[in-house]
Every structure is written in structure tokens, then in C-alpha cells.
Design a protein around this motif. Structure first.
Motif, PDB file in Angstrom:
ATOM      1  N   ALA A  27      -5.044   3.904   3.104  1.00 53.47           N
ATOM      2  CA  ALA A  27      -4.163   4.666   3.993  1.00 53.47           C
ATOM      3  C   ALA A  27      -4.966   5.285   5.125  1.00 53.47           C
ATOM      4  O   ALA A  27      -4.548   5.267   6.289  1.00 53.47           O
ATOM      5  CB  ALA A  27      -3.432   5.742   3.200  1.00 53.47           C
ATOM      6  N   ASN A  32      -0.426   0.203   5.718  1.00 54.64           N
ATOM      7  CA  ASN A  32       0.821   0.599   5.089  1.00 54.64           C
ATOM      8  C   ASN A  32       0.813   0.022   3.683  1.00 54.64           C
ATOM      9  O   ASN A  32       0.280  -1.070   3.452  1.00 54.64           O
ATOM     10  CB  ASN A  32       2.026   0.103   5.878  1.00 54.64           C
ATOM     11  CG  ASN A  32       2.130   0.778   7.224  1.00 54.64           C
ATOM     12  OD1 ASN A  32       1.952   1.989   7.346  1.00 54.64           O
ATOM     13  ND2 ASN A  32       2.414   0.007   8.270  1.00 54.64           N
ATOM     14  N   ASN A  44       3.881   9.403  -7.357  1.00 51.58           N
ATOM     15  CA  ASN A  44       4.404  10.136  -6.206  1.00 51.58           C
ATOM     16  C   ASN A  44       3.343  11.038  -5.578  1.00 51.58           C
ATOM     17  O   ASN A  44       3.378  11.295  -4.373  1.00 51.58           O
ATOM     18  CB  ASN A  44       5.631  10.953  -6.603  1.00 51.58           C
ATOM     19  CG  ASN A  44       6.899  10.114  -6.632  1.00 51.58           C
ATOM     20  OD1 ASN A  44       7.028   9.145  -5.885  1.00 51.58           O
ATOM     21  ND2 ASN A  44       7.838  10.469  -7.497  1.00 51.58           N
ATOM     22  N   LYS A  47       1.417   8.757  -3.438  1.00 52.22           N
ATOM     23  CA  LYS A  47       2.263   8.470  -2.270  1.00 52.22           C
ATOM     24  C   LYS A  47       2.167   9.602  -1.252  1.00 52.22           C
ATOM     25  O   LYS A  47       2.007   9.360  -0.045  1.00 52.22           O
ATOM     26  CB  LYS A  47       3.710   8.274  -2.728  1.00 52.22           C
ATOM     27  CG  LYS A  47       4.722   7.986  -1.605  1.00 52.22           C
ATOM     28  CD  LYS A  47       6.100   7.731  -2.218  1.00 52.22           C
ATOM     29  CE  LYS A  47       7.122   7.302  -1.166  1.00 52.22           C
ATOM     30  NZ  LYS A  47       7.560   8.415  -0.312  1.00 52.22           N
ATOM     31  N   ARG A  48       2.258  10.841  -1.742  1.00 50.88           N
ATOM     32  CA  ARG A  48       2.205  11.999  -0.841  1.00 50.88           C
ATOM     33  C   ARG A  48       0.886  12.041  -0.069  1.00 50.88           C
ATOM     34  O   ARG A  48       0.871  12.242   1.151  1.00 50.88           O
ATOM     35  CB  ARG A  48       2.379  13.285  -1.648  1.00 50.88           C
ATOM     36  CG  ARG A  48       2.335  14.552  -0.799  1.00 50.88           C
ATOM     37  CD  ARG A  48       2.300  15.798  -1.668  1.00 50.88           C
ATOM     38  NE  ARG A  48       1.079  15.866  -2.460  1.00 50.88           N
ATOM     39  CZ  ARG A  48      -0.104  16.259  -1.978  1.00 50.88           C
ATOM     40  NH1 ARG A  48      -0.231  16.591  -0.703  1.00 50.88           N
ATOM     41  NH2 ARG A  48      -1.154  16.310  -2.773  1.00 50.88           N
ATOM     42  N   CYS A  50      -1.195   9.595   0.566  1.00 52.65           N
ATOM     43  CA  CYS A  50      -1.289   8.460   1.485  1.00 52.65           C
ATOM     44  C   CYS A  50      -0.416   8.671   2.718  1.00 52.65           C
ATOM     45  O   CYS A  50      -0.808   8.325   3.843  1.00 52.65           O
ATOM     46  CB  CYS A  50      -0.912   7.162   0.777  1.00 52.65           C
ATOM     47  SG  CYS A  50      -2.100   6.642  -0.494  1.00 52.65           S
ATOM     48  N   GLU A  51       0.764   9.230   2.519  1.00 53.04           N
ATOM     49  CA  GLU A  51       1.643   9.509   3.662  1.00 53.04           C
ATOM     50  C   GLU A  51       1.033  10.570   4.564  1.00 53.04           C
ATOM     51  O   GLU A  51       1.147  10.487   5.801  1.00 53.04           O
ATOM     52  CB  GLU A  51       3.018   9.931   3.175  1.00 53.04           C
ATOM     53  CG  GLU A  51       3.831   8.772   2.594  1.00 53.04           C
ATOM     54  CD  GLU A  51       5.163   9.200   2.046  1.00 53.04           C
ATOM     55  OE1 GLU A  51       6.065   8.340   1.973  1.00 53.04           O
ATOM     56  OE2 GLU A  51       5.318  10.384   1.661  1.00 53.04           O
ATOM     57  N   GLU A  52       0.376  11.552   3.987  1.00 53.52           N
ATOM     58  CA  GLU A  52      -0.296  12.581   4.786  1.00 53.52           C
ATOM     59  C   GLU A  52      -1.429  11.978   5.619  1.00 53.52           C
ATOM     60  O   GLU A  52      -1.781  12.508   6.680  1.00 53.52           O
ATOM     61  CB  GLU A  52      -0.823  13.693   3.885  1.00 53.52           C
ATOM     62  CG  GLU A  52       0.270  14.584   3.309  1.00 53.52           C
ATOM     63  CD  GLU A  52      -0.267  15.659   2.392  1.00 53.52           C
ATOM     64  OE1 GLU A  52      -1.486  15.635   2.093  1.00 53.52           O
ATOM     65  OE2 GLU A  52       0.516  16.537   1.977  1.00 53.52           O
ATOM     66  N   GLY A  54      -1.134   9.165   7.023  1.00 51.74           N
ATOM     67  CA  GLY A  54      -0.492   8.409   8.090  1.00 51.74           C
ATOM     68  C   GLY A  54       0.137   7.097   7.680  1.00 51.74           C
ATOM     69  O   GLY A  54       0.684   6.382   8.530  1.00 51.74           O
ATOM     70  N   ALA A  55       0.091   6.764   6.401  1.00 51.59           N
ATOM     71  CA  ALA A  55       0.623   5.478   5.951  1.00 51.59           C
ATOM     72  C   ALA A  55       2.119   5.552   5.674  1.00 51.59           C
ATOM     73  O   ALA A  55       2.642   6.592   5.263  1.00 51.59           O
ATOM     74  CB  ALA A  55      -0.100   5.029   4.683  1.00 51.59           C
ATOM     75  N   GLU A  56       2.788   4.426   5.887  1.00 48.15           N
ATOM     76  CA  GLU A  56       4.137   4.247   5.373  1.00 48.15           C
ATOM     77  C   GLU A  56       3.978   3.686   3.968  1.00 48.15           C
ATOM     78  O   GLU A  56       3.237   2.721   3.761  1.00 48.15           O
ATOM     79  CB  GLU A  56       4.942   3.290   6.243  1.00 48.15           C
ATOM     80  CG  GLU A  56       6.385   3.103   5.776  1.00 48.15           C
ATOM     81  CD  GLU A  56       7.190   2.187   6.678  1.00 48.15           C
ATOM     82  OE1 GLU A  56       8.288   1.777   6.237  1.00 48.15           O
ATOM     83  OE2 GLU A  56       6.722   1.868   7.784  1.00 48.15           O
ATOM     84  N   VAL A  57       4.660   4.279   2.986  1.00 42.00           N
ATOM     85  CA  VAL A  57       4.389   3.945   1.588  1.00 42.00           C
ATOM     86  C   VAL A  57       5.674   3.652   0.831  1.00 42.00           C
ATOM     87  O   VAL A  57       6.625   4.440   0.847  1.00 42.00           O
ATOM     88  CB  VAL A  57       3.637   5.091   0.865  1.00 42.00           C
ATOM     89  CG1 VAL A  57       3.297   4.687  -0.567  1.00 42.00           C
ATOM     90  CG2 VAL A  57       2.372   5.476   1.622  1.00 42.00           C
TER      91      VAL A  57
END
Length: 259
Positions: A27, A32, A44, A47-48, A50-52, A54-57
Motif C-alpha cells: 500500500a 491497490n 479490517n 485494511k484500515r 492500508c487505506e490510510e 493511500g490504497a484502495e482495498v
């Protein structure tokens, strides 16, 4: 600019351990992600993070020993992202280390189904979404193990499954180069929370054996999943590895050194 900007990476076993740290590193390098595990609460959290970064997950609860679950995961990934650039077969259920005479055929079934069978299925399922990519093409990274290469005591089912993964990967590398897909195996040495936490359940003999294995290298320390292993996976996922296929890479601090 990250090393794998915009690539869609499908990676298994991301709730904890090596898989979690690889997902985070990817990420941060611009990918992505489609990530899976059985424990959705822990997944989850990955996921959190990785999203922080900048990735779309896409995160899904998946039992990699269940074929229909794998089909649903790959289909959802293709629907969400439109393609799959990288497949990282990381997940594996390891049984308690014991001498071969104490191991059962059920132990072997678990390790084969969660490793070589799952990798077999996922490579075939991902193939239509990876084939004939322009440029450097697509990449598959299958996790193997030095314990299998060396034939470590107490790991008969694990060694059998992981050596099957290496053999399968070499064949697929030869057959799928024409589709611009490269296939490599990675043997890591990284002390994860799974490995350290599982030590208490082992016999004294097995615990000492496992602890020694993690530091049996020229650096005399256990590898870091995030700092030492994940960058190698990123390299194999990146276009920089475009001319590498059918190889077994040891990210193990020199635990195995040969010609």
C-alpha cells in the motif's frame, strides 16, 4: 512515487504476520489491494492501515481451503478493479511441529490444501485477469520455505507442501512466460507475532528448534517481516523484476547460502 503505483495486488492471509506486513508495504508503494483472511476483525485492521497509506482495498473473509470461497474472492477483485496485476500466495496453515512418526495424514491434508492446492486454484482463477499484460507483464509470488529446502526436522507436512509449491511454480513459470506472466517463489525468514505467540504451545524440544532456526544466519537475528521480507515481495511485484521467472528467492539473511 511508489515502486508498484497503480498495480492491483491480490494477497492471501493478511490478518496478521507476513501477509499483513506485505499488504502494508505494498500500500505504501502505491498498490491497490485485494486482501483476505478468515478473521475479519483482524483483516479490517490491516485494511484500515492500508487505506490510510493511500490504497484502495477490498477485504474479504476467505477460507483458502474452500474452492468456492476462492472463486468468489477472485471474481470480486476483478469486478472491483477490472484486472489483477500481482498474485501473492502467502497464506498457509501450519500444523504443530512434531517428529514424522507423530504426524498424521490429516496434518498433511491441512498443509497441502492450505498451500499447494490453494495456490494451484488461485493461479488458474487469476490467469484470465493477468494474461497478456503489456510491458513488464504480471507477476505471481508463491511463498515457499527454507525449512522445506533444508528438510528441517519436525516439519514433514510443511516441507512436503512447500516443496510441491516450488515444483508447481517452476512448471507454471515455463508455461506462462508466453502470456507475459512471471512466477517466482520466495522463502522468507521473518519472526511474526504468529510465530512468537505459537512458541508457548510447543514442546521444549520443538520450541528450542524453532527459536534457533530464526537466528541461524550470518546476522544472528530474526528477520523483520516489514523491513526485511516485504521489500523483496515488492521487488518481485514490480516491473524491476521483469526478467526474473522460475526462480526461488531466499529473503532469509543468508540462512541458506549456496552456489
Amino acid at each position: 512515487m511508489g515502486k508498484i503505483d497503480g498495480k492491483v495486488v491480490l494477497i492471501t492471509g493478511c490478518s496478521t504476520g507476513l501477509g499483513k506486513q506485505q499488504a502494508i508495504r505494498m500500500a505504501e508503494e502505491g498498490a491497490n489491494l485485494a486482501i483476505c483472511a478468515r478473521n475479519m476483525d483482524k483483516l479490517n485492521e490491516t485494511k484500515r492501515i492500508c487505506e490510510e497509506a493511500g490504497a484502495e482495498v477490498l477485504a474479504m473473509s476467505v477460507d483458502i481451503m474452500d474452492y468456492d470461497s476462492l472463486v468468489a474472492f477472485v471474481d470480486a477483485t476483478a469486478e472491483r478493479f477490472g484486472r489483477i496485476d500481482v498474485l501473492v500466495n502467502n497464506a498457509h496453515t501450519i500444523t504443530i511441529p512434531k517428529p514424522f512418526l507423530d504426524k498424521t495424514i490429516e496434518d498433511l491434508d491441512v498443509e497441502m490444501k492450505s498451500s499447494v492446492y490453494a495456490y494451484w486454484h488461485l493461479m488458474k482463477l487469476c490467469f484470465p485477469h493477468m494474461r497478456d499484460r503489456e510491458g513488464a507483464g504480471a507477476s505471481i509470488v508463491n511463498f515457499a520455505s527454507e525449512a522445506a529446502v533444508m528438510g528441517d526436522s519436525l516439519y514433514a507436512p510443511y516441507a512436503a507442501a512447500k516443496e510441491a509449491v516450488r515444483g508447481l511454480s517452476r512448471v507454471v513459470a515455463r508455461e506462462w512466460g508466453q502470456y507475459n506472466i512471471r512466477v517466482n517463489t520466495l522463502c522468507p525468514n521473518g519472526m511474526t507475532e504468529n510465530a512468537s505467540g505459537g512458541l508457548t504451545s510447543l514442546s521444549e524440544e520443538a520450541r528450542a528448534h524453532v527459536q534457533a532456526a530464526f537466528i541461524n544466519n550470518p546476522f544472528r537475528r530474526a528477520g523483520s517481516p516489514y523491513e526485511d521480507v516485504a521489500p523483496v515481495t515488492v521487488f518481485l511485484a514490480s516491473d524491476d523484476s521483469r526478467w526474473i521467472t522460475g526462480q526461488n528467492i531466499h529473503a532469509d539473511g543468508g540462512a541458506l547460502i549456496n552456489a
